[in-house]
Design an enzyme around this catalytic site. Structure first.
Site: not given
Ligand SMILES: CC(C)(COP(=O)(O)OP(=O)(O)OC[C@H]1O[C@@H](n2cnc3c(N)ncnc32)[C@H](O)[C@@H]1OP(=O)(O)O)[C@@H](O)C(=O)NCCC(=O)NCCS
Length: 432
Positions: A95, A388, A418
């Site tokens: 990252c 990101h 990070c």
């Molecule tokens: C966390 C993670 C697994 C979520 O993936 P996902 O399930 O596809 O995420 P979504 O955007 O579909 O969100 C899931 C649900 O939460 C809801 N949601 C997410 N953020 C929300 C918020 N801030 N407020 C309200 N609802 C929210 C979405 O609308 C969705 O709802 P639905 O299922 O009814 O459509 C994914 O984003 C991830 O792996 N993130 C980390 C990435 C990472 O590791 N990066 C490296 C970091 S250096």
């Protein structure tokens, strides 16, 4: 400790731009990282009215490179507005890849090898390469080498349904198998960061990003991108910022990683994202000759690493004190601080780490950095709301930090990122 460019040349941050950041699978799903990078670098050159012939190198970061064009930097440097002799290479530091590109470019300038370099990064998490299994790859190679239809038939008849099961890249540590999300959950537990605190921090990210977009500060850094395949719509802002979210909605979300005891959710994590960033760096002298007023100068930087099996995302806590010491400055000297938000839990753990004597000692210092003034932290939100794209984030953060520091008339800014592998990056920039 010597700071970058002392007593040598100073590196000027002249300008930076980025594409909008789009949630993976949405607006940019039909664009490659190379296309996103080209759009971004082309706009940087146009906006700065820079003679492309002056660009001596492109250094670009990406985390999941294209299998067919792994040197994304070179593909970008072959755009018509750049000279064929513009050398280009691609770097990877998870990252912090755009940060690595920026510090590599800065080093080249300090060394006197170059005067004008474009650095940044791009990522398309919509189009990650899906690999065949080892057995299937071997069968495909054997098939391509077959000398007769009979040999080809023999290979084809050996293919079994399980050979088609693909290998998809995971956001997990190869050394431990732990995903980033699991690491964030673990860190939240070790450091006693409650779910509510994480949700409030994530909500703040969305609120601040929405304000920064609406008042034009973030929008000004963004290159509008016409969306393929029809090119009839244009994306001008990040599409992951949730204006309508509330603490109640965030509280209702189920844990995404440790389903039973976890506190990390889709709401308090950064989403998978597509996008690109680019920053124009020049030697101070060349910027002056060409008449470009620098936004800021790079004062110092540092990288650090810890065991990935420990607290994976604590790298910034080890890197920031070193970058500040190299700058000859303290946390209190900072007018603005930008921290990459991989997860709210990670930022909150990093902030606690800044206050901890134990972490200070691990970084080689007697005193902790101290408490971060939240009013100068991520003042236009961060990766949780904005998104990101792994290889691009560092360019976004540096651009925002330099622009906002200039707008506020501040002197010093600190950024931290990070990264996978237990790594961390920190950079101090200065105006004047
Ligand atoms: C966390 C993670 C697994 C979520 O993936 P996902 O399930 O596809 O995420 P979504 O955007 O579909 O969100 C899931 C649900 O939460 C809801 N949601 C997410 N953020 C929300 C918020 N801030 N407020 C309200 N609802 C929210 C979405 O609308 C969705 O709802 P639905 O299922 O009814 O459509 C994914 O984003 C991830 O792996 N993130 C980390 C990435 C990472 O590791 N990066 C490296 C970091 S250096």
């Amino acid at each position: 400790m010597p700071s970058l460019g002392t007593p040598g040349r100073r590196v000027a941050i002249v300008a930076g731009v980025r594409t909008p950041f789009a949630r993976a699978g949405t607006a940019f799903k039909d664009m490659t990282a190379i296309e996103l990078g080209k759009r971004c670098v082309a706009e940087l050159i146009q906006r700065t009215n820079l003679d492309g012939d002056l660009v001596e190198a492109i250094v670009y970061g990406t985390v999941v490179p294209s299998v067919v064009a792994p040197n994304i930097a070179r593909e970008i440097s072959l755009m018509p507005m750049l000279p064929r002799g513009c050398e280009a290479y691609t770097v990877g530091r998870a990252c912090a890849s755009a940060n690595q590109a920026i510090t590599d470019a800065a080093d080249q300038i300090v060394l006197g090898h170059h005067d004008v370099v474009i650095a940044g990064g791009a990522e398309s998490l919509s189009s990650v390469p899906i690999l065949h299994s080892r057995t299937m790859s071997e069968k495909l190679v054997t098939f391509s080498r077959a000398k007769s239809p009979a040999q080809q038939l023999r290979v084809l008849s050996s293919v079994r349904p399980k050979d088609f099961v693909p290998i998809t890249p995971a956001i997990a540590e190869p050394s431990t198998g732990e995903t980033m999300g699991q690491s964030a959950d673990k860190m939240a537990k070790i450091n006693h960061i409650p779910r509510d605190e994480q949700d409030h921090f994530a909500l703040r990210s969305h609120r601040m990003a929405a304000i920064g977009t609406d008042d034009g500060r973030l929008a000004a850094e963004i290159v509008p991108v016409y969306v393929p395949p029809k090119y009839s719509t244009v994306l001008t802002t990040d599409n992951g910022i949730r204006r309508d979210t509330s603490i109640e909605q965030m509280r209702a979300l189920k844990p995404a990683f440790d389903k039973k005891y976890g506190t990390v959710t889709a709401g308090n994590s950064s989403p998978l994202t597509d996008g690109a960033s680019a920053v124009l760096l020049m030697s101070e002298e060349r910027a002056q000759i060409l008449g470009y007023p620098p936004l800021a100068f790079i004062r110092s930087y540092a990288y650090a690493a810890l065991d990935p099996g420990e607290q994976l995302l604590m790298g910034p806590v080890l890197a920031a004190p070193v970058a500040l010491a190299r700058a000859g400055l303290t946390l209190r000297d900072m007018d603005l601080i930008e921290m990459h938000e991989a997860f709210a839990a990670q930022v909150l753990c990093n902030l606690l780490g800044f206050e901890s004597r134990q972490w200070a000692e691990r970084a080689g210092f007697n005193e902790p950095l101290g408490e971060v003034d939240r009013s100068i932290l991520n003042v236009m939100g961060g990766s949780i709301a904005i998104g990101h794209p792994f290889g691009a984030t560092g360019g976004r953060i540096l651009t925002t930090l330099a622009n906002e520091l200039a707008r506020r008339g501040g002197t010093f800014g600190l950024m931290t990122v990070c990264a996978a592998g237990g790594m961390g990056h920190a950079m101090v920039i200065e105006r004047a």
